[in-house]
Design a protein around this motif. Sequence first.
Motif, PDB file in Angstrom:
ATOM      1  N   THR A   3       0.841  -1.205   0.000  1.00  0.00           N
ATOM      2  CA  THR A   3       0.000   0.000   0.000  1.00  0.00           C
ATOM      3  C   THR A   3       0.872   1.248   0.000  1.00  0.00           C
ATOM      4  O   THR A   3       0.616   2.196  -0.757  1.00  0.00           O
ATOM      5  CB  THR A   3      -0.948  -0.009   1.218  1.00  0.00           C
ATOM      6  N   HIS A   4       1.911   1.245   0.818  1.00  0.00           N
ATOM      7  CA  HIS A   4       2.823   2.386   0.869  1.00  0.00           C
ATOM      8  C   HIS A   4       3.449   2.662  -0.497  1.00  0.00           C
ATOM      9  O   HIS A   4       3.498   3.817  -0.940  1.00  0.00           O
ATOM     10  CB  HIS A   4       3.933   2.159   1.899  1.00  0.00           C
ATOM     11  N   VAL A   5       3.941   1.631  -1.153  1.00  0.00           N
ATOM     12  CA  VAL A   5       4.626   1.822  -2.441  1.00  0.00           C
ATOM     13  C   VAL A   5       3.679   2.462  -3.453  1.00  0.00           C
ATOM     14  O   VAL A   5       4.056   3.405  -4.163  1.00  0.00           O
ATOM     15  CB  VAL A   5       5.211   0.493  -2.961  1.00  0.00           C
ATOM     16  N   ALA A   6       2.450   1.977  -3.522  1.00  0.00           N
ATOM     17  CA  ALA A   6       1.485   2.539  -4.474  1.00  0.00           C
ATOM     18  C   ALA A   6       1.171   3.999  -4.144  1.00  0.00           C
ATOM     19  O   ALA A   6       1.138   4.851  -5.043  1.00  0.00           O
ATOM     20  CB  ALA A   6       0.211   1.698  -4.486  1.00  0.00           C
ATOM     21  N   LEU A   7       0.962   4.305  -2.870  1.00  0.00           N
ATOM     22  CA  LEU A   7       0.631   5.681  -2.486  1.00  0.00           C
ATOM     23  C   LEU A   7       1.834   6.610  -2.614  1.00  0.00           C
ATOM     24  O   LEU A   7       1.685   7.769  -3.021  1.00  0.00           O
ATOM     25  CB  LEU A   7       0.083   5.709  -1.056  1.00  0.00           C
ATOM     26  N   HIS A   8       3.011   6.124  -2.283  1.00  0.00           N
ATOM     27  CA  HIS A   8       4.240   6.915  -2.387  1.00  0.00           C
ATOM     28  C   HIS A   8       4.455   7.375  -3.825  1.00  0.00           C
ATOM     29  O   HIS A   8       4.746   8.546  -4.086  1.00  0.00           O
ATOM     30  CB  HIS A   8       5.431   6.079  -1.896  1.00  0.00           C
ATOM     31  N   GLY A   9       4.313   6.462  -4.761  1.00  0.00           N
ATOM     32  CA  GLY A   9       4.492   6.819  -6.173  1.00  0.00           C
ATOM     33  C   GLY A   9       3.484   7.853  -6.631  1.00  0.00           C
ATOM     34  O   GLY A   9       3.834   8.797  -7.354  1.00  0.00           O
ATOM     35  N   GLN A  10       2.243   7.704  -6.205  1.00  0.00           N
ATOM     36  CA  GLN A  10       1.216   8.643  -6.641  1.00  0.00           C
ATOM     37  C   GLN A  10       1.493  10.036  -6.076  1.00  0.00           C
ATOM     38  O   GLN A  10       1.295  11.040  -6.761  1.00  0.00           O
ATOM     39  CB  GLN A  10      -0.170   8.141  -6.243  1.00  0.00           C
ATOM     40  N   TYR A  11       1.967  10.100  -4.851  1.00  0.00           N
ATOM     41  CA  TYR A  11       2.325  11.381  -4.245  1.00  0.00           C
ATOM     42  C   TYR A  11       3.393  12.093  -5.087  1.00  0.00           C
ATOM     43  O   TYR A  11       3.245  13.272  -5.439  1.00  0.00           O
ATOM     44  CB  TYR A  11       2.841  11.138  -2.820  1.00  0.00           C
ATOM     45  N   HIS A  12       4.448  11.385  -5.426  1.00  0.00           N
ATOM     46  CA  HIS A  12       5.535  12.012  -6.186  1.00  0.00           C
ATOM     47  C   HIS A  12       5.164  12.262  -7.653  1.00  0.00           C
ATOM     48  O   HIS A  12       5.654  13.220  -8.244  1.00  0.00           O
ATOM     49  CB  HIS A  12       6.816  11.193  -6.078  1.00  0.00           C
ATOM     50  N   ARG A  13       4.288  11.433  -8.226  1.00  0.00           N
ATOM     51  CA  ARG A  13       3.815  11.745  -9.581  1.00  0.00           C
ATOM     52  C   ARG A  13       3.033  13.050  -9.571  1.00  0.00           C
ATOM     53  O   ARG A  13       3.085  13.825 -10.531  1.00  0.00           O
ATOM     54  CB  ARG A  13       3.008  10.572 -10.150  1.00  0.00           C
ATOM     55  N   GLY A  14       2.334  13.330  -8.470  1.00  0.00           N
ATOM     56  CA  GLY A  14       1.661  14.625  -8.316  1.00  0.00           C
ATOM     57  C   GLY A  14       2.661  15.771  -8.280  1.00  0.00           C
ATOM     58  O   GLY A  14       2.437  16.840  -8.871  1.00  0.00           O
ATOM     59  N   GLN A  15       3.781  15.563  -7.601  1.00  0.00           N
ATOM     60  CA  GLN A  15       4.839  16.578  -7.585  1.00  0.00           C
ATOM     61  C   GLN A  15       5.402  16.792  -8.995  1.00  0.00           C
ATOM     62  O   GLN A  15       5.707  17.927  -9.375  1.00  0.00           O
ATOM     63  CB  GLN A  15       5.963  16.164  -6.646  1.00  0.00           C
ATOM     64  N   ILE A  16       5.560  15.717  -9.733  1.00  0.00           N
ATOM     65  CA  ILE A  16       6.049  15.838 -11.115  1.00  0.00           C
ATOM     66  C   ILE A  16       5.076  16.682 -11.925  1.00  0.00           C
ATOM     67  O   ILE A  16       5.484  17.587 -12.662  1.00  0.00           O
ATOM     68  CB  ILE A  16       6.252  14.449 -11.751  1.00  0.00           C
ATOM     69  N   ASN A  17       3.797  16.403 -11.793  1.00  0.00           N
ATOM     70  CA  ASN A  17       2.793  17.176 -12.526  1.00  0.00           C
ATOM     71  C   ASN A  17       2.822  18.648 -12.132  1.00  0.00           C
ATOM     72  O   ASN A  17       2.683  19.530 -12.987  1.00  0.00           O
ATOM     73  CB  ASN A  17       1.402  16.590 -12.322  1.00  0.00           C
ATOM     74  N   SER A  18       3.030  18.925 -10.873  1.00  0.00           N
ATOM     75  CA  SER A  18       3.133  20.304 -10.420  1.00  0.00           C
ATOM     76  C   SER A  18       4.341  20.983 -11.059  1.00  0.00           C
ATOM     77  O   SER A  18       4.269  22.138 -11.503  1.00  0.00           O
ATOM     78  CB  SER A  18       3.246  20.327  -8.893  1.00  0.00           C
ATOM     79  N   ARG A  19       5.451  20.281 -11.133  1.00  0.00           N
ATOM     80  CA  ARG A  19       6.679  20.804 -11.754  1.00  0.00           C
ATOM     81  C   ARG A  19       6.452  21.030 -13.256  1.00  0.00           C
ATOM     82  O   ARG A  19       6.878  22.045 -13.808  1.00  0.00           O
ATOM     83  CB  ARG A  19       7.832  19.833 -11.507  1.00  0.00           C
ATOM     84  N   LEU A  20       5.780  20.094 -13.911  1.00  0.00           N
ATOM     85  CA  LEU A  20       5.510  20.254 -15.347  1.00  0.00           C
ATOM     86  C   LEU A  20       4.668  21.506 -15.594  1.00  0.00           C
ATOM     87  O   LEU A  20       4.969  22.299 -16.490  1.00  0.00           O
ATOM     88  CB  LEU A  20       4.798  19.012 -15.909  1.00  0.00           C
ATOM     89  N   ARG A  21       3.623  21.680 -14.803  1.00  0.00           N
ATOM     90  CA  ARG A  21       2.760  22.859 -14.963  1.00  0.00           C
ATOM     91  C   ARG A  21       3.548  24.145 -14.720  1.00  0.00           C
ATOM     92  O   ARG A  21       3.434  25.109 -15.467  1.00  0.00           O
ATOM     93  CB  ARG A  21       1.559  22.801 -14.031  1.00  0.00           C
ATOM     94  N   ALA A  22       4.390  24.167 -13.689  1.00  0.00           N
ATOM     95  CA  ALA A  22       5.192  25.354 -13.371  1.00  0.00           C
ATOM     96  C   ALA A  22       6.147  25.701 -14.508  1.00  0.00           C
ATOM     97  O   ALA A  22       6.464  26.872 -14.719  1.00  0.00           O
ATOM     98  CB  ALA A  22       5.976  25.138 -12.071  1.00  0.00           C
ATOM     99  N   ASP A  23       6.578  24.679 -15.242  1.00  0.00           N
ATOM    100  CA  ASP A  23       7.499  24.899 -16.362  1.00  0.00           C
ATOM    101  C   ASP A  23       6.770  25.102 -17.692  1.00  0.00           C
ATOM    102  O   ASP A  23       7.397  25.109 -18.753  1.00  0.00           O
ATOM    103  CB  ASP A  23       8.477  23.723 -16.477  1.00  0.00           C
ATOM    104  N   GLY A  24       5.439  25.233 -17.635  1.00  0.00           N
ATOM    105  CA  GLY A  24       4.663  25.532 -18.833  1.00  0.00           C
ATOM    106  C   GLY A  24       4.213  24.332 -19.632  1.00  0.00           C
ATOM    107  O   GLY A  24       3.701  24.487 -20.744  1.00  0.00           O
ATOM    108  N   SER A  25       4.357  23.129 -19.095  1.00  0.00           N
ATOM    109  CA  SER A  25       3.910  21.925 -19.784  1.00  0.00           C
ATOM    110  C   SER A  25       2.589  21.451 -19.206  1.00  0.00           C
ATOM    111  O   SER A  25       2.229  21.788 -18.077  1.00  0.00           O
ATOM    112  CB  SER A  25       4.944  20.799 -19.642  1.00  0.00           C
TER     113      SER A  25
END
Length: 150
Positions: A116-138
Amino acid sequence: MKTILKMYEHLDWANQRILETLQSMEGENQEANRLFSHILFAEKVWITRLQGLDSSRLPIWSSKVDIEVCANLVIQNKKSLTTFLTNISNTDLDKLISYSNSKGQEFKNSVRDILTHVALHGQYHRGQINSRLRADGSEPVNIDYITFVR
């Protein structure tokens, strides 16, 4: 077990979508790559622990990672997780796994809690990636579970 298997189908689907997006970008988004590699390195660490092996020498973070390293980890982790999940039963989910973290502290957690931790951990950081993509105009990558099950 059925829910855990579905979570891991989603995990692989979401990793694939993030990987494809990062591979297709003009220019490298180093922070997004770093976060993505962290997800994949952490998956590998937890898989190693679930297998009863020593994970103390495996990296968790890397300051600079080539996206092809990530592509290879996506393949390796999927194979290892598929093998692991294929060979466990519902009763195995409550088995305690002993491991040491990167600081040498010892812990015991159930297979169910680790998965459960592994699945939730990945989703948390994929959200951070999406935030970074949006901040960079993607455009962020839609990795919502409901999109996956549709």
